[in-house]
Design a protein around this motif. Structure first.
Motif, PDB file in Angstrom:
ATOM      1  N   THR A 118      68.443  60.054  44.763  1.00  0.00           N
ATOM      2  CA  THR A 118      69.825  59.699  45.112  1.00  0.00           C
ATOM      3  C   THR A 118      70.376  60.581  46.221  1.00  0.00           C
ATOM      4  OG1 THR A 118      70.905  61.196  43.511  1.00  0.00           O
ATOM      5  CG2 THR A 118      70.297  59.002  42.717  1.00  0.00           C
ATOM      6  N   LEU A 119      69.769  61.748  46.439  1.00  0.00           N
ATOM      7  CA  LEU A 119      70.220  62.650  47.488  1.00  0.00           C
ATOM      8  C   LEU A 119      69.737  62.206  48.868  1.00  0.00           C
ATOM      9  CD1 LEU A 119      69.526  66.048  45.689  1.00  0.00           C
ATOM     10  CD2 LEU A 119      71.605  64.656  45.634  1.00  0.00           C
ATOM     11  N   HIS A 120      68.862  61.191  48.890  1.00  0.00           N
ATOM     12  CA  HIS A 120      68.238  60.795  50.149  1.00  0.00           C
ATOM     13  C   HIS A 120      68.312  59.298  50.425  1.00  0.00           C
ATOM     14  CE1 HIS A 120      66.529  64.844  50.317  1.00  0.00           C
ATOM     15  NE2 HIS A 120      66.202  64.689  49.050  1.00  0.00           N
ATOM     16  N   VAL A 121      68.321  58.465  49.385  1.00  0.00           N
ATOM     17  CA  VAL A 121      68.290  57.011  49.589  1.00  0.00           C
ATOM     18  C   VAL A 121      69.323  56.338  48.691  1.00  0.00           C
ATOM     19  CG1 VAL A 121      65.840  57.042  50.190  1.00  0.00           C
ATOM     20  CG2 VAL A 121      66.513  56.574  47.827  1.00  0.00           C
ATOM     21  N   GLY A 122      69.609  55.077  48.996  1.00  0.00           N
ATOM     22  CA  GLY A 122      70.538  54.301  48.196  1.00  0.00           C
ATOM     23  C   GLY A 122      69.892  53.734  46.935  1.00  0.00           C
ATOM     24  N   MET A 123      70.704  53.075  46.128  1.00  0.00           N
ATOM     25  CA  MET A 123      70.264  52.584  44.829  1.00  0.00           C
ATOM     26  C   MET A 123      69.153  51.543  44.938  1.00  0.00           C
ATOM     27  SD  MET A 123      70.597  52.992  41.601  1.00  0.00           S
ATOM     28  CE  MET A 123      72.176  53.793  41.308  1.00  0.00           C
ATOM     29  N   THR A 124      69.213  50.685  45.950  1.00  0.00           N
ATOM     30  CA  THR A 124      68.200  49.633  46.064  1.00  0.00           C
ATOM     31  C   THR A 124      66.794  50.222  46.142  1.00  0.00           C
ATOM     32  OG1 THR A 124      69.713  48.095  47.132  1.00  0.00           O
ATOM     33  CG2 THR A 124      67.370  47.724  47.494  1.00  0.00           C
ATOM     34  N   HIS A 125      66.595  51.190  47.042  1.00  0.00           N
ATOM     35  CA  HIS A 125      65.265  51.791  47.192  1.00  0.00           C
ATOM     36  C   HIS A 125      64.905  52.634  45.973  1.00  0.00           C
ATOM     37  CE1 HIS A 125      65.271  50.276  51.195  1.00  0.00           C
ATOM     38  NE2 HIS A 125      66.215  51.081  51.621  1.00  0.00           N
ATOM     39  N   ASN A 126      65.907  53.302  45.405  1.00  0.00           N
ATOM     40  CA  ASN A 126      65.670  54.133  44.225  1.00  0.00           C
ATOM     41  C   ASN A 126      65.172  53.284  43.059  1.00  0.00           C
ATOM     42  OD1 ASN A 126      65.766  56.092  42.200  1.00  0.00           O
ATOM     43  ND2 ASN A 126      67.734  56.907  42.864  1.00  0.00           N
ATOM     44  N   VAL A 127      65.852  52.186  42.793  1.00  0.00           N
ATOM     45  CA  VAL A 127      65.450  51.302  41.693  1.00  0.00           C
ATOM     46  C   VAL A 127      64.043  50.762  41.930  1.00  0.00           C
ATOM     47  CG1 VAL A 127      65.925  49.085  40.598  1.00  0.00           C
ATOM     48  CG2 VAL A 127      67.802  50.686  41.034  1.00  0.00           C
ATOM     49  N   GLN A 128      63.792  50.314  43.145  1.00  0.00           N
ATOM     50  CA  GLN A 128      62.476  49.740  43.454  1.00  0.00           C
ATOM     51  C   GLN A 128      61.363  50.746  43.185  1.00  0.00           C
ATOM     52  OE1 GLN A 128      60.860  50.364  47.147  1.00  0.00           O
ATOM     53  NE2 GLN A 128      59.074  50.005  45.854  1.00  0.00           N
ATOM     54  N   MET A 129      61.548  51.988  43.636  1.00  0.00           N
ATOM     55  CA  MET A 129      60.497  52.985  43.480  1.00  0.00           C
ATOM     56  C   MET A 129      60.406  53.514  42.061  1.00  0.00           C
ATOM     57  SD  MET A 129      60.770  55.027  47.112  1.00  0.00           S
ATOM     58  CE  MET A 129      59.311  56.009  46.771  1.00  0.00           C
ATOM     59  N   SER A 130      61.546  53.690  41.410  1.00  0.00           N
ATOM     60  CA  SER A 130      61.552  54.243  40.053  1.00  0.00           C
ATOM     61  C   SER A 130      61.001  53.261  39.026  1.00  0.00           C
ATOM     62  CB  SER A 130      62.976  54.653  39.657  1.00  0.00           C
ATOM     63  OG  SER A 130      63.450  55.706  40.460  1.00  0.00           O
TER      64      SER A 130
END
Length: 252
Positions: free
Chosen positions: A147-159
């Motif tokens: 979250t310190l580097h990317v938005g929620m869309t990319h975070n959800v996809q990767m997580s």
């Protein structure tokens, strides 16, 4: 064999994770040595910048050593994850510029070490990500650090997928600061560290302390949530089963 190598030249310390046969995966010995090394470098006024790298050509750090993780007793999870937290905190605590030279795979705990650094310079062939769910673990600390580097869309996809992405994609979405060829990633990282080392150290220290203060409450909360979530995951047996299956497949 020492799990951490350290070489200091002209004010720049090169710290190398040194388990190349295991893709520099984190075990207790590497974790403890890295914490001690970074604390020593942080208190050494002659050191003005730090580069983190991985031994060999295949990986910066492939994550947590699965042999260790598969054998963790559920009662030991809080202490085990507190040690993991201390490793990330040791990177966060640095009052000097810290560059992660991603010369190969940076996954899981290795990815999170890199996210705690100030700069991430990735080789074009590096693969980067948060594969915890594939090992039966919840994505908690890593998802916070993202979250310190990317938005929620990319975070959800990767997580949630656990998939690794290539270095160019990581650069495009903001997880990586710079790209370099495989053969030059360490040289580029050392060059960047040398430039940062020339900056006024008190201004750097105070800036880093403020950046750390801004993110510390969220990091602390994520680490606490991680203990709770991983204890539940282990109680259901998913990490043990996934890791043992992987270890069996890797030996056949």
């Amino acid at each position: 064999m020492s799990e951490i190598l350290c070489d200091i030249h002209d004010g720049v310390a090169l710290v190398t994770l040194n388990r190349p046969a295991k893709l520099n995966a984190v075990n207790q010995a590497l974790r403890a040595s890295l914490i001690d090394t970074l604390a020593r470098l942080n208190s050494d006024a002659a050191v003005r910048a730090i580069v983190l790298s991985g031994a060999g050509e295949r990986a910066f750090c492939a994550g947590q050593d699965l042999e260790e993780a598969a054998g963790v007793d559920i009662a030991r999870i809080p202490a085990w994850l507190d040690n993991q937290r201390a490793m990330y905190q040791a990177v966060r605590n640095l009052d000097k510029p810290c560059i992660a030279a991603l010369n190969g795979v940076a996954a899981g705990a290795g990815f999170q070490i890199a996210l705690c650094a100030d700069w991430r310079i990735a080789a074009m062939n590096a693969r980067i990500g948060q594969p915890e769910v594939k090992a039966g673990l919840a994505s908690i600390v890593g998802s916070y650090l993202m979250t310190l580097h990317v938005g929620m869309t990319h975070n959800v996809q990767m997580s949630l997928s656990g998939d690794l992405i290539d270095a160019r994609r990581a650069y495009e979405i903001g997880l990586v600061t710079e790209l370099a060829e495989q053969s030059s990633v360490l040289g580029v990282s050392l060059e960047r560290a040398t430039k940062l080392a020339r900056l006024p150290p008190h201004a750097i220290r105070l800036s880093k302390q403020r950046l750390r203060a801004m993110t510390q409450p969220g990091f602390d909360a994520a680490c606490a949530a991680g203990i709770e979530a991983q204890t539940e995951c282990y109680a259901h047996g998913e990490p043990q089963a996934a890791m043992r299956a992987f270890l069996r497949s890797s030996t056949t």
